[in-house]
Design a protein around this motif. Structure first.
Motif, PDB file in Angstrom:
ATOM      1  N   ALA A 191       0.825  -1.209   0.000  1.00  0.00           N
ATOM      2  CA  ALA A 191       0.000   0.000   0.000  1.00  0.00           C
ATOM      3  C   ALA A 191       0.860   1.261   0.000  1.00  0.00           C
ATOM      4  N   SER A 192       1.960   1.241   0.738  1.00  0.00           N
ATOM      5  CA  SER A 192       2.818   2.428   0.801  1.00  0.00           C
ATOM      6  C   SER A 192       3.511   2.709  -0.525  1.00  0.00           C
ATOM      7  N   GLY A 193       3.636   1.687  -1.384  1.00  0.00           N
ATOM      8  CA  GLY A 193       4.306   1.895  -2.664  1.00  0.00           C
ATOM      9  C   GLY A 193       3.375   2.048  -3.842  1.00  0.00           C
ATOM     10  N   LEU A 194       2.078   2.186  -3.586  1.00  0.00           N
ATOM     11  CA  LEU A 194       1.120   2.243  -4.689  1.00  0.00           C
ATOM     12  C   LEU A 194       1.359   3.419  -5.628  1.00  0.00           C
ATOM     13  N   THR A 195       1.768   4.543  -5.086  1.00  0.00           N
ATOM     14  CA  THR A 195       1.965   5.714  -5.941  1.00  0.00           C
ATOM     15  C   THR A 195       3.140   5.532  -6.897  1.00  0.00           C
ATOM     16  N   GLN A 196       3.966   4.514  -6.664  1.00  0.00           N
ATOM     17  CA  GLN A 196       5.131   4.295  -7.524  1.00  0.00           C
ATOM     18  C   GLN A 196       4.787   3.535  -8.809  1.00  0.00           C
ATOM     19  N   ILE A 197       3.597   2.946  -8.883  1.00  0.00           N
ATOM     20  CA  ILE A 197       3.271   2.101 -10.037  1.00  0.00           C
ATOM     21  C   ILE A 197       2.386   2.819 -11.036  1.00  0.00           C
ATOM     22  N   SER A 198       2.320   4.134 -10.942  1.00  0.00           N
ATOM     23  CA  SER A 198       1.486   4.906 -11.857  1.00  0.00           C
ATOM     24  C   SER A 198       2.330   5.944 -12.571  1.00  0.00           C
ATOM     25  N   GLU A 199       1.803   6.383 -13.671  1.00  0.00           N
ATOM     26  CA  GLU A 199       2.469   7.449 -14.424  1.00  0.00           C
ATOM     27  C   GLU A 199       1.407   8.327 -15.069  1.00  0.00           C
ATOM     28  N   GLY A 200       1.785   9.566 -15.287  1.00  0.00           N
ATOM     29  CA  GLY A 200       0.867  10.505 -15.933  1.00  0.00           C
ATOM     30  C   GLY A 200      -0.358  10.815 -15.107  1.00  0.00           C
ATOM     31  N   GLU A 201      -0.201  10.952 -13.770  1.00  0.00           N
ATOM     32  CA  GLU A 201      -1.366  11.206 -12.939  1.00  0.00           C
ATOM     33  C   GLU A 201      -1.936  12.598 -13.191  1.00  0.00           C
ATOM     34  N   THR A 202      -3.257  12.662 -13.183  1.00  0.00           N
ATOM     35  CA  THR A 202      -3.953  13.934 -13.334  1.00  0.00           C
ATOM     36  C   THR A 202      -4.819  14.171 -12.105  1.00  0.00           C
ATOM     37  N   GLU A 203      -5.148  15.410 -11.868  1.00  0.00           N
ATOM     38  CA  GLU A 203      -5.988  15.758 -10.725  1.00  0.00           C
ATOM     39  C   GLU A 203      -7.458  15.593 -11.106  1.00  0.00           C
ATOM     40  N   ILE A 204      -8.147  14.760 -10.361  1.00  0.00           N
ATOM     41  CA  ILE A 204      -9.595  14.583 -10.537  1.00  0.00           C
ATOM     42  C   ILE A 204     -10.239  14.775  -9.174  1.00  0.00           C
ATOM     43  N   ASP A 205     -11.095  15.776  -9.101  1.00  0.00           N
ATOM     44  CA  ASP A 205     -11.734  16.077  -7.819  1.00  0.00           C
ATOM     45  C   ASP A 205     -12.884  15.103  -7.564  1.00  0.00           C
ATOM     46  N   LEU A 206     -12.802  14.443  -6.419  1.00  0.00           N
ATOM     47  CA  LEU A 206     -13.869  13.549  -5.995  1.00  0.00           C
ATOM     48  C   LEU A 206     -14.488  14.088  -4.713  1.00  0.00           C
TER      49      LEU A 206
END
Length: 379
Positions: free
Chosen positions: A212-227
């Motif tokens: 869980a702590s490394g989840l942000t490492q497996i993504s690329e090209g993140e965009t801001e989406i307001d939820l």
């Protein structure tokens, strides 16, 4: 077929005074939900509308079939009690029938002639005047019990065919929902998964904490989406699946393992939905948790659902609230599964388990502190 199957289930759930009122109310609510979902399905002009309508149809079927199971369980228990009572009263019934036969249809105190003369006849008349109503009342009660047992037995026999129809309907709805999710292309995407980094993270993770702590490492090209924020809804979110809490956070299982999440017992093939709008951070097998979906409703908050057999959506997609996440495993079910009261009472029907964990930052929290206790629960 979907509408007609649940309509028949509703009729059976309402039959007879022996069936509890709560299953009947649940069946009525399910019928209304299914009618609404069917109308939405007819009016659906987009993939999103179709998925929402099919989701509601599956949930209505699950509610209706559960109500039918509950009603039939009550009927079966009542029928068993009646049969046992009648068997225990066999000698009493025999004596009652013999007494009624001796009295005859036109028996009255005046028809008895006593060898002791008028005084004896008067006493016999008074005695029979008091006994005859009691015998008639006992006979009426016995007749009512026999008729009720007969009706309950017929109800259970008719239920098998009806349940087959209902199971076929919910299976068709689930298949249609799975196809609709596979065909859906209108979901926004917050990021694109990097499969190489995902594989490396899984290989390097020995615990859910590490993954869980490394989840942000497996993504690329993140965009801001307001939820929509969910912190102010803490304690009021619906549980993602209908079931019963089998093990609470921090309780040790039979293998001596203690986990910070809760274990929910569900029926086979139960539908799992997202309790809030969320991004799919991960979906797939993970460690010893089986098939897992990890949702991110807002930054630093994760919902972990483990134990699914089928998962919907793709990593990086943003799901609206109430969207299907996946299906539990197990067989579709057979009518015979519910016709015995013992199976339901021993929990045989709730054969699947969904593990739910909620994490805020790197700290697990008690999931039942986030979800309302009366949402999605059975019994």
């Amino acid at each position: 077929m979907i509408r007609s199957a649940l309509a028949t289930c509703l009729c059976l759930a309402l039959v007879g005074p022996a069936v509890a009122q709560s299953p009947a109310d649940a069946a009525r609510a399910a019928m209304a939900q299914l009618e609404e979902a069917t109308q939405k399905l007819d009016d659906a002009e987009s993939a999103r509308d179709r998925v929402r309508a099919l989701t509601e149809a599956v949930q209505a079927f699950e509610t209706g079939l559960a109500a039918m199971r509950d009603g039939l369980r009550v009927a079966s228990i009542r029928e068993t009690e009646l049969r046992r009572d009648l068997d225990a009263r066999d000698a009493e019934v025999t004596r009652l029938l013999a007494a009624l036969s001796a009295l005859g249809a036109s028996a009255s105190p005046q028809s008895f002639v006593h060898p002791d003369g008028p005084v004896g006849a008067a006493r016999a008349g008074l005695l029979m005047a008091s006994v005859t109503p009691a015998l008639s009342e006992a006979a009426a009660d016995l007749r009512a019990d026999v008729e009720e047992a007969t009706v309950l037995r017929q109800l259970q026999q008719d239920a098998a065919d009806t349940l087959r129809l209902g199971l076929s309907g919910v299976q068709s709805a689930r298949t249609a929902l799975s196809q609709a999710m596979a065909d859906r292309t209108d979901l926004p995407r917050k990021f694109t998964e990097d499969p190489v980094r995902t594989a490396l993270l899984i290989a390097a993770s020995e615990t859910l904490d590490g993954f869980a702590s490394g989840l942000t490492q497996i993504s690329e090209g993140e965009t801001e989406i307001d939820l929509p924020e969910i912190r102010d809804r803490k304690g009021a979110l619906p549980l993602p699946v209908a079931g019963e809490v089998l093990r609470r956070a921090g309780e040790t299982d039979a293998a001596g393992i203690t986990r910070p999440g809760v274990l929910i017992a569900t029926r086979p093939r139960a539908l799992v939905t997202t309790p809030a709008a969320a991004t799919i951070r991960y979906r797939g097998p993970l460690l010893d948790y089986g098939l897992v979906t990890i949702l991110e409703p807002e930054p630093d908050i994760l919902f972990v659902f483990a134990g699914l057999e089928t998962v919907f959506g793709e990593t990086g997609q943003v799901l609206p609230e109430g969207s299907p996440v996946g299906l539990m495993g197990g067989p579709e079910g057979e009518p015979d599964d519910i016709l015995s009261p013992s199976g339901e009472r021993t929990g045989a029907a709730l054969s699947e388990t969904l593990y739910i964990e909620v994490r805020q930052g790197e700290t697990p929290e008690d999931p039942l502190g986030w979800f309302a206790d009366d949402k999605g629960m059975t019994e």
